[in-house]
Design a protein around this motif. Structure first.
Motif, PDB file in Angstrom:
ATOM      1  N   THR A 142       1.023  -1.148  -0.252  1.00  0.00           N
ATOM      2  CA  THR A 142      -0.092   0.134  -0.119  1.00  0.00           C
ATOM      3  C   THR A 142       0.973   1.247  -0.009  1.00  0.00           C
ATOM      4  O   THR A 142       2.174   1.248   0.320  1.00  0.00           O
ATOM      5  CB  THR A 142      -0.982  -0.049   1.237  1.00  0.00           C
ATOM      6  N   THR A 143       0.396   2.297  -0.393  1.00  0.00           N
ATOM      7  CA  THR A 143       1.229   3.682  -0.280  1.00  0.00           C
ATOM      8  C   THR A 143       1.201   4.387   0.830  1.00  0.00           C
ATOM      9  O   THR A 143       0.151   4.268   1.547  1.00  0.00           O
ATOM     10  CB  THR A 143       0.191   4.378  -1.362  1.00  0.00           C
ATOM     11  N   SER A 144       2.307   4.820   1.314  1.00  0.00           N
ATOM     12  CA  SER A 144       2.727   4.945   2.571  1.00  0.00           C
ATOM     13  C   SER A 144       1.934   6.563   2.647  1.00  0.00           C
ATOM     14  O   SER A 144       1.677   7.262   1.718  1.00  0.00           O
ATOM     15  CB  SER A 144       3.854   5.110   2.944  1.00  0.00           C
ATOM     16  N   VAL A 145       1.965   7.014   3.982  1.00  0.00           N
ATOM     17  CA  VAL A 145       1.461   8.463   4.359  1.00  0.00           C
ATOM     18  C   VAL A 145       2.604   9.431   3.484  1.00  0.00           C
ATOM     19  O   VAL A 145       2.068  10.430   3.012  1.00  0.00           O
ATOM     20  CB  VAL A 145       1.110   8.797   5.610  1.00  0.00           C
ATOM     21  N   LYS A 146       3.915   9.222   3.868  1.00  0.00           N
ATOM     22  CA  LYS A 146       4.820  10.028   3.263  1.00  0.00           C
ATOM     23  C   LYS A 146       4.728  10.021   1.738  1.00  0.00           C
ATOM     24  O   LYS A 146       4.864  11.269   1.182  1.00  0.00           O
ATOM     25  CB  LYS A 146       6.411   9.433   3.696  1.00  0.00           C
ATOM     26  N   THR A 147       4.384   8.855   1.142  1.00  0.00           N
ATOM     27  CA  THR A 147       4.225   8.819  -0.428  1.00  0.00           C
ATOM     28  C   THR A 147       2.868   9.654  -0.698  1.00  0.00           C
ATOM     29  O   THR A 147       3.042  10.425  -1.942  1.00  0.00           O
ATOM     30  CB  THR A 147       4.440   7.411  -0.832  1.00  0.00           C
ATOM     31  N   LEU A 148       2.138   9.720   0.020  1.00  0.00           N
ATOM     32  CA  LEU A 148       0.877  10.534  -0.263  1.00  0.00           C
ATOM     33  C   LEU A 148       0.992  11.942  -0.269  1.00  0.00           C
ATOM     34  O   LEU A 148       0.610  12.607  -1.035  1.00  0.00           O
ATOM     35  CB  LEU A 148      -0.394   9.961   0.477  1.00  0.00           C
TER      36      LEU A 148
END
Length: 188
Positions: A142-148
């Motif tokens: 899943t996409t991390s918060v940092k990536t988002l």
């Protein structure tokens, strides 16, 4: 200033490459590398110079830096090049890669999007790999918060033509905070 490095006079027009890059040292190095591979290379530092180069030349290939000096956007350059010649193979090269700018670059006419550092081999491979493939592995990660956060920042940056002050205002953060986040997360 548009410059055209010395090239072999026998290179066909199919092997003309327009390199839109505002880092003069990188542009010279990459240009010489393409010349050794048989391309005639035209150099431009921004959208206006790229447009001027199209008046007397018909490049079949282009390499465009995403973030150009001033308020010049590589995305605007991709759009202009694609409108000029829809068959031109355009590769976007950037040190500020994001999903948003990659999607927009492809929508505007780029055939590939590469993160720096990329070399001549990578770029030529991108020119040759224009068609998509269904063989790409899909991960369960899943996409991390940092990536988002990184993606959202780059979406706003693209919307503001990479104007740091305006992007910071829209994001509700101090300009220096945004600059620090960009340096910390920069793709190298």
């Amino acid at each position: 200033m548009i410059t055209e490095p010395v090239a072999d006079q026998h290179v066909s027009d199919q092997r003309v490459l327009l390199l839109v890059e505002d880092d003069a040292a990188f542009a010279r190095t990459l240009g010489r590398s393409f010349e050794r591979r048989g391309y005639r290379v035209l150099l431009a530092e921004n959208v206006d110079e790229a447009s001027a180069a199209l008046m007397d030349n018909s490049p079949g290939y282009a390499v465009v830096d995403l973030k150009l000096k001033g308020n010049s956007s590589g995305l605007a350059c991709v759009q202009m090049l694609h409108q000029h010649d829809p068959d031109m193979l355009i590769v976007v090269l950037t040190g500020f890669a994001s999903i948003n700018t990659a999607v927009e670059a492809i929508k505007l006419g780029a055939c590939q999007y590469l993160a720096k550092p990329s070399n001549t081999d990578d770029i030529e491979a991108a020119f040759e790999h224009v068609a998509g493939t269904a063989e790409v592995e899909v991960t369960n990660r899943t996409t991390s918060v940092k990536t988002l956060e990184w993606e959202h920042i780059h979406t706003v940056l693209a919307e503001t033509d990479f104007n740091i002050s305006e992007a910071a205002r829209r994001l509700g953060m101090h300009r220096r905070t945004l600059a620090r986040k960009l340096e910390k997360q920069r793709v190298k």
